[in-house]
Design a protein around this motif. Structure first.
Motif, mmCIF file in Angstrom:
data_model
loop_
_atom_site.group_PDB
_atom_site.id
_atom_site.type_symbol
_atom_site.label_atom_id
_atom_site.label_comp_id
_atom_site.label_asym_id
_atom_site.label_seq_id
_atom_site.Cartn_x
_atom_site.Cartn_y
_atom_site.Cartn_z
ATOM 1 N N ILE A 274 6.204 12.525 -10.162
ATOM 2 C CA ILE A 274 4.964 11.860 -9.756
ATOM 3 C C ILE A 274 4.237 12.683 -8.691
ATOM 4 O O ILE A 274 3.048 12.956 -8.813
ATOM 5 N N PHE A 275 4.955 13.093 -7.645
ATOM 6 C CA PHE A 275 4.325 13.823 -6.551
ATOM 7 C C PHE A 275 5.088 15.100 -6.217
ATOM 8 O O PHE A 275 6.312 15.080 -6.092
ATOM 9 N N ILE A 276 4.359 16.186 -6.065
ATOM 10 C CA ILE A 276 4.877 17.403 -5.441
ATOM 11 C C ILE A 276 4.338 17.423 -4.018
ATOM 12 O O ILE A 276 3.127 17.327 -3.795
ATOM 13 N N HIS A 277 5.248 17.541 -3.056
ATOM 14 C CA HIS A 277 4.864 17.497 -1.647
ATOM 15 C C HIS A 277 5.089 18.865 -1.023
ATOM 16 O O HIS A 277 6.228 19.301 -0.858
ATOM 17 N N TYR A 278 4.010 19.531 -0.663
ATOM 18 C CA TYR A 278 4.099 20.871 -0.076
ATOM 19 C C TYR A 278 4.334 20.762 1.429
ATOM 20 O O TYR A 278 3.478 21.100 2.249
ATOM 21 N N GLY A 279 5.513 20.262 1.785
ATOM 22 C CA GLY A 279 5.846 20.049 3.185
ATOM 23 C C GLY A 279 6.153 21.356 3.905
ATOM 24 O O GLY A 279 6.308 22.415 3.300
ATOM 25 N N GLY A 280 6.265 21.270 5.225
ATOM 26 C CA GLY A 280 6.573 22.443 6.019
ATOM 27 C C GLY A 280 5.331 23.259 6.356
ATOM 28 O O GLY A 280 4.201 22.888 6.038
ATOM 29 N N ALA B 291 0.850 -1.186 0.000
ATOM 30 C CA ALA B 291 0.000 0.000 0.000
ATOM 31 C C ALA B 291 0.886 1.236 0.000
ATOM 32 O O ALA B 291 2.026 1.199 0.469
ATOM 33 N N LEU B 292 0.350 2.309 -0.525
ATOM 34 C CA LEU B 292 1.086 3.563 -0.614
ATOM 35 C C LEU B 292 0.452 4.583 0.311
ATOM 36 O O LEU B 292 -0.706 4.956 0.145
ATOM 37 N N TYR B 293 1.237 5.011 1.318
ATOM 38 C CA TYR B 293 0.764 6.077 2.194
ATOM 39 C C TYR B 293 1.145 7.421 1.598
ATOM 40 O O TYR B 293 2.272 7.626 1.136
ATOM 41 N N LEU B 294 0.197 8.382 1.658
ATOM 42 C CA LEU B 294 0.422 9.715 1.121
ATOM 43 C C LEU B 294 -0.136 10.762 2.075
ATOM 44 O O LEU B 294 -1.287 10.659 2.523
ATOM 45 N N ASP B 295 0.668 11.780 2.380
ATOM 46 C CA ASP B 295 0.165 12.942 3.104
ATOM 47 C C ASP B 295 -0.882 13.644 2.243
ATOM 48 O O ASP B 295 -0.827 13.563 0.999
ATOM 49 N N PRO B 296 -1.802 14.388 2.850
ATOM 50 C CA PRO B 296 -2.822 15.080 2.047
ATOM 51 C C PRO B 296 -2.333 16.366 1.399
ATOM 52 O O PRO B 296 -3.030 16.933 0.562
ATOM 53 N N ASP B 297 -1.133 16.847 1.779
ATOM 54 C CA ASP B 297 -0.618 18.104 1.220
ATOM 55 C C ASP B 297 0.280 17.853 0.003
ATOM 56 O O ASP B 297 1.423 18.317 -0.067
ATOM 57 N N GLY C 190 6.137 11.583 4.047
ATOM 58 C CA GLY C 190 4.987 12.054 3.295
ATOM 59 C C GLY C 190 4.551 11.138 2.179
ATOM 60 O O GLY C 190 3.373 11.091 1.822
ATOM 61 N N VAL C 191 5.510 10.403 1.611
ATOM 62 C CA VAL C 191 5.242 9.440 0.539
ATOM 63 C C VAL C 191 5.985 8.160 0.902
ATOM 64 O O VAL C 191 7.214 8.113 0.848
ATOM 65 N N VAL C 192 5.248 7.133 1.291
ATOM 66 C CA VAL C 192 5.880 5.910 1.783
ATOM 67 C C VAL C 192 5.169 4.685 1.210
ATOM 68 O O VAL C 192 3.969 4.482 1.442
ATOM 69 N N LEU C 193 5.904 3.888 0.462
ATOM 70 C CA LEU C 193 5.379 2.621 -0.050
ATOM 71 C C LEU C 193 5.626 1.554 1.006
ATOM 72 O O LEU C 193 6.760 1.367 1.456
ATOM 73 N N HIS D 213 13.089 -4.995 1.643
ATOM 74 C CA HIS D 213 12.882 -3.940 2.623
ATOM 75 C C HIS D 213 11.410 -3.884 3.044
ATOM 76 O O HIS D 213 10.525 -4.413 2.359
ATOM 77 N N LEU D 214 11.154 -3.197 4.153
ATOM 78 C CA LEU D 214 9.788 -3.032 4.639
ATOM 79 C C LEU D 214 9.093 -1.833 4.008
ATOM 80 O O LEU D 214 7.865 -1.801 3.916
ATOM 81 N N PHE D 215 9.880 -0.850 3.600
ATOM 82 C CA PHE D 215 9.326 0.373 3.033
ATOM 83 C C PHE D 215 10.210 0.866 1.892
ATOM 84 O O PHE D 215 11.384 0.512 1.799
ATOM 85 N N ILE D 216 9.624 1.723 1.066
ATOM 86 C CA ILE D 216 10.385 2.550 0.135
ATOM 87 C C ILE D 216 9.979 3.995 0.412
ATOM 88 O O ILE D 216 8.794 4.322 0.434
ATOM 89 N N ALA D 217 10.977 4.827 0.671
ATOM 90 C CA ALA D 217 10.707 6.235 0.987
ATOM 91 C C ALA D 217 11.859 7.076 0.452
ATOM 92 O O ALA D 217 12.782 6.570 -0.184
ATOM 93 N N MET D 218 11.809 8.377 0.721
ATOM 94 C CA MET D 218 12.792 9.300 0.162
ATOM 95 C C MET D 218 13.527 10.070 1.252
ATOM 96 O O MET D 218 12.909 10.552 2.213
#
Length: 283
Positions: A240-246, A101-107, A159-162, A125-130
């Protein structure tokens, strides 16, 4: 594709813009959407279900209050809501047939089909993240000291975690997550992200943040330094994703938002508003 979200009512309008971007860029993909929530109001859930059904996605809201029974010991401050932790409990609440499953922040805004990221090989691995390595390198020793993760070479964004759900179900008990939060509460800065890195050191595969979790602040720097590579054409073709973090968000600051990538949020928001307006006129 199985998508996981966890947020409170305050993010619903922003999430709807994100949802529309997902629909626009993944129209031939079957999508199951799991919302892990902490007693979200029934009216809000009904409203979300109506929107999601309009995109032909399947919607599964899951109340996860039981995992945060000691909420008074887990809450950090008013800026961070308790819902931020819920995605970590996904392996214990998703249906048995879900293996990833892919977890995604709403921002976030989605610009291209997600399949390229969703099907990446976990390589055990258990996850793929950045890891925003260019930004984190300086503070890596501090994070390692703060969290006691002395062997860690990365600090991953949450914010983006497989998620390798099949393996995660057997990795640890859900109670260990809550205990980790309580144990480390005094040193948590980015709470769920800190716990993610604390619990799963050495078990997270690194992927390209430029493609899968693009930070507008870092893009702003790189497009000045290397405009032949980092430009709007590259963003629209590859990202693929722009993440407006912060703390600075385009939907909060509007015309005061200074990052170029805010344009994509406003673009999808305008399209969604137009569709909503046309629909209300027809009805």
């Amino acid at each position: 594709m199985n998508l996981v979200f966890s947020f409170d009512e305050g993010y619903i309008s922003t999430f709807k813009v994100f949802l529309y971007s997902i629909y626009e860029n993944n129209q031939n993909e079957p999508i199951n959407l799991f919302l892990l929530h902490y007693d979200m109001e029934e009216e809000a859930l009904v409203d979300l279900e109506k929107t999601i059904k309009g995109y032909n996605f399947k919607f599964y809201p899951i109340n996860c209050r039981k995992f945060l029974e000691r909420s008074e010991d887990i809450t950090i401050n008013r800026y961070y809501t308790i819902e931020m932790y819920l995605w970590l409990y996904a392996p214990y609440v998703l249906p048995e047939e879900v293996d990833r499953a892919l977890y995604l922040d709403p921002d976030i805004i989605n610009l291209n089909n997600m399949r390229r990221f969703y099907d990446l090989d976990f390589d055990e691995h258990l996850f793929i993240a950045m890891d925003y390595e260019i930004k984190n390198k300086i503070v890596q020793p501090f994070n390692n000291l703060r969290l006691g993760t002395f062997s860690a070479e990365h600090y991953f964004n949450a914010g983006v975690v497989l998620m390798n759900i099949e393996k995660l179900r057997h990795e640890r008990a859900p109670e260990e997550i809550s205990e980790a939060v309580i144990k480390n509460k005094a040193v948590l800065i980015l709470p769920d992200q800190d716990i993610f890195n604390y619990l799963y050191t050495g078990k997270i595969k690194n992927a390209d943040w430029e493609l899968y979790n693009l930070d507008p602040r870092l893009y702003q720097f790189f497009q000045l330094v290397k405009p032949d590579i980092y430009n709007k054409r590259w963003v629209e073709d590859e990202v693929i994703f722009i993440h407006y973090g912060g703390k600075h968000k385009p939907w909060q600051e509007r015309e005061k938002y200074k990052m170029d990538l805010g344009d994509y949020y406003f673009q999808y928001e305008e399209q969604l508003n137009q569709i909503t307006l046309e629909s209300s006129v027809e009805n």
